[in-house]
Scaffold this active site. Structure first.
Site, PDB file in Angstrom:
ATOM      1  N   THR A 166       0.869  -1.177   0.000  1.00 52.29           N
ATOM      2  CA  THR A 166       0.000   0.000   0.000  1.00 52.29           C
ATOM      3  C   THR A 166       0.899   1.217   0.000  1.00 52.29           C
ATOM      4  O   THR A 166       2.057   1.123   0.406  1.00 52.29           O
ATOM      5  CB  THR A 166      -0.841   0.014   1.305  1.00 52.29           C
ATOM      6  N   ARG A 189     -13.394  -7.914  -1.627  1.00 52.26           N
ATOM      7  CA  ARG A 189     -12.734  -7.683  -0.329  1.00 52.26           C
ATOM      8  C   ARG A 189     -12.240  -6.233  -0.264  1.00 52.26           C
ATOM      9  O   ARG A 189     -11.641  -5.721  -1.193  1.00 52.26           O
ATOM     10  CB  ARG A 189     -11.561  -8.639  -0.152  1.00 52.26           C
ATOM     11  N   THR A 226       0.050   0.580   6.588  1.00 55.19           N
ATOM     12  CA  THR A 226       0.218  -0.341   5.466  1.00 55.19           C
ATOM     13  C   THR A 226       0.453  -1.729   6.060  1.00 55.19           C
ATOM     14  O   THR A 226       0.892  -1.857   7.190  1.00 55.19           O
ATOM     15  CB  THR A 226       1.415   0.053   4.570  1.00 55.19           C
TER      16      THR A 226
HETATM   17  N1  GLY Z   1      -3.329  -2.424   3.839  1.00 51.11           N
HETATM   18  C1  GLY Z   1      -3.832  -2.754   2.587  1.00 51.11           C
HETATM   19  C2  GLY Z   1      -4.836  -3.810   2.606  1.00 51.11           C
HETATM   20  O1  GLY Z   1      -4.818  -4.665   3.463  1.00 51.11           O
HETATM   21  O2  GLY Z   1      -5.689  -3.815   1.735  1.00 51.11           O
END
Ligand code: GLY
Length: 378
Positions: A227, A255, A278
């Protein structure tokens, strides 16, 4: 005295340090939380700065340059994030992001703007490489906080965004390899069933490791979570933040991770500061980690201490056996980043060896961050 400084002084006067607000460890392996204290570079910084996950180094450089010339901090940050979203080599964000289990890239992003305390986000957005720019328009042009799936795509079309295939040759091959190795029972040959040599298709030379991403090689085509998060504060103390991701690789279609969830992967409060995460999004969601970090700063912690304490909270509350290693620690990584209204900044990771990006008075660079556990994950 503003909200933050009054609280800071109150907390200091009450002797509230890291341990004063610490959670319990519920009898499991108790991490030794190391308080980085004022010796940690960022906690002592004051004034304009931009922080990010380490893959956001070009983003902090760009955002700070723009902010220095008077660009609004949220515009500057989203512009910086677009560099990462446009980069096909970053397999965790935008173009080239790893797809869902059907081989389709679904992107999540959010923005939050301190001066208005308003946010905008999109989730499960397909075919648009800059979800953070779409999230910015959700924030600026609608009364809503979050648009998802088909509705988010229709909104993006209305706003003039161009649709494109977000799979690159590398991300398509990575997905194909994961699919082939999913099950011994299906009609695809797993790597160990093939006679010919298997290429290391998930390793791309020169690609920096992305936050939360485990080292990948051909016989380990598991899930990855990368991320980009960017937060910034202007010289006047206005804060803004943005998180953008392709989410968990090979995820179940639909998701949604923490990145577009305000309070989980992204949060800011103009009276206090901004934070983001992240790594494993499900952990940041159930612990509302970004909001927790800002709340800890509001109660007097430095950015580094607030991130470490929020990380400890995640470790303490990781209760499912499948998510813990033999010593009771989380078997996943997570990273947190924070900037305070006065320009102090910091970050923390679950496991040692992580870095973050910062652009402050000393320039744009990657810096090591403290960790809850002393050794690398694995
Ligand atoms: N931190 C990014 C995700 O789990 O989608």
């Amino acid at each position: 005295m503003d909200h933050l400084s009054r609280r800071t002084v109150m907390a200091a006067a009450a002797g509230l340090g890291l341990t004063g607000l610490a959670g319990t460890t519920h009898g499991r392996s108790s991490p030794r939380t190391k308080h980085p204290g004022p010796e940690h570079d960022g906690d002592a910084h004051r004034g304009m700065c931009v922080v990010a996950s380490v893959n956001g180094l070009p983003a902090v450089r760009r955002a700070r340059e723009l902010m220095a010339t008077g660009t609004d901090p949220l515009d500057a940050i989203v512009d910086g994030v677009a560099i990462i979203e446009d980069d096909p080599e970053d397999t965790s964000v935008g173009l080239g992001g790893l797809p869902n289990q059907d081989g389709i890239v679904e992107l999540d992003a959010s923005v939050m703007y301190g001066p208005t305390h308003k946010s905008g986000a999109v989730a499960s957005l397909r075919s648009i490489k800059n979800p953070a720019r779409v999230a910015l328009l959700v924030c600026r042009r609608t009364d809503h906080c979050l648009l998802v799936g088909e509705g988010a795509l229709r909104f993006a079309r209305q706003m003039g965004f161009k649709e494109q295939d977000l799979l690159t040759e590398a991300s398509r091959r990575a997905w194909q390899q994961w699919r082939e190795n999913m099950s011994k029972e299906d009609d695809w040959l797993n790597d160990d069933e093939r006679d010919e040599p298997v290429g290391k298709v998930l390793e791309q030379p020169g690609q920096p490791a992305t936050p939360g991403q485990r080292a990948r090689h051909h016989d380990d085509p598991g899930f990855t979570t990368g991320t980009v998060h960017v937060s910034g504060v202007t010289a006047a103390g206005d804060v803004a933040s943005c998180t953008s991701t392709s989410g968990l690789s090979w995820k179940i279609p639909g998701r949604v991770g923490d990145s577009p969830i305000i309070g989980a992967g992204n949060y800011c409060d103009n009276a206090v500061g901004a934070a983001g995460c992240t790594g494993r999004g499900e952990a940041a969601i159930v612990n509302l980690s970004a909001h927790t970090i800002v709340s800890f700063m509001e109660h007097g912690m430095s950015p580094s201490a607030a991130c470490l304490e929020a990380m400890k909270r995640v470790a303490d509350r990781t209760k499912e056996k499948r998510l813990r290693d033999g010593k009771g620690r989380p078997n996943f990584d997570l990273k947190m980043y924070a900037v305070r209204k006065d320009g102090a900044w910091g970050g923390a990771s679950m496991y040692a060896g992580a870095s973050m990006a910062v652009a402050d008075g000393a320039g744009a660079r990657a810096v090591k961050i403290p960790s809850l556990f002393d050794h690398p994950l694995g």
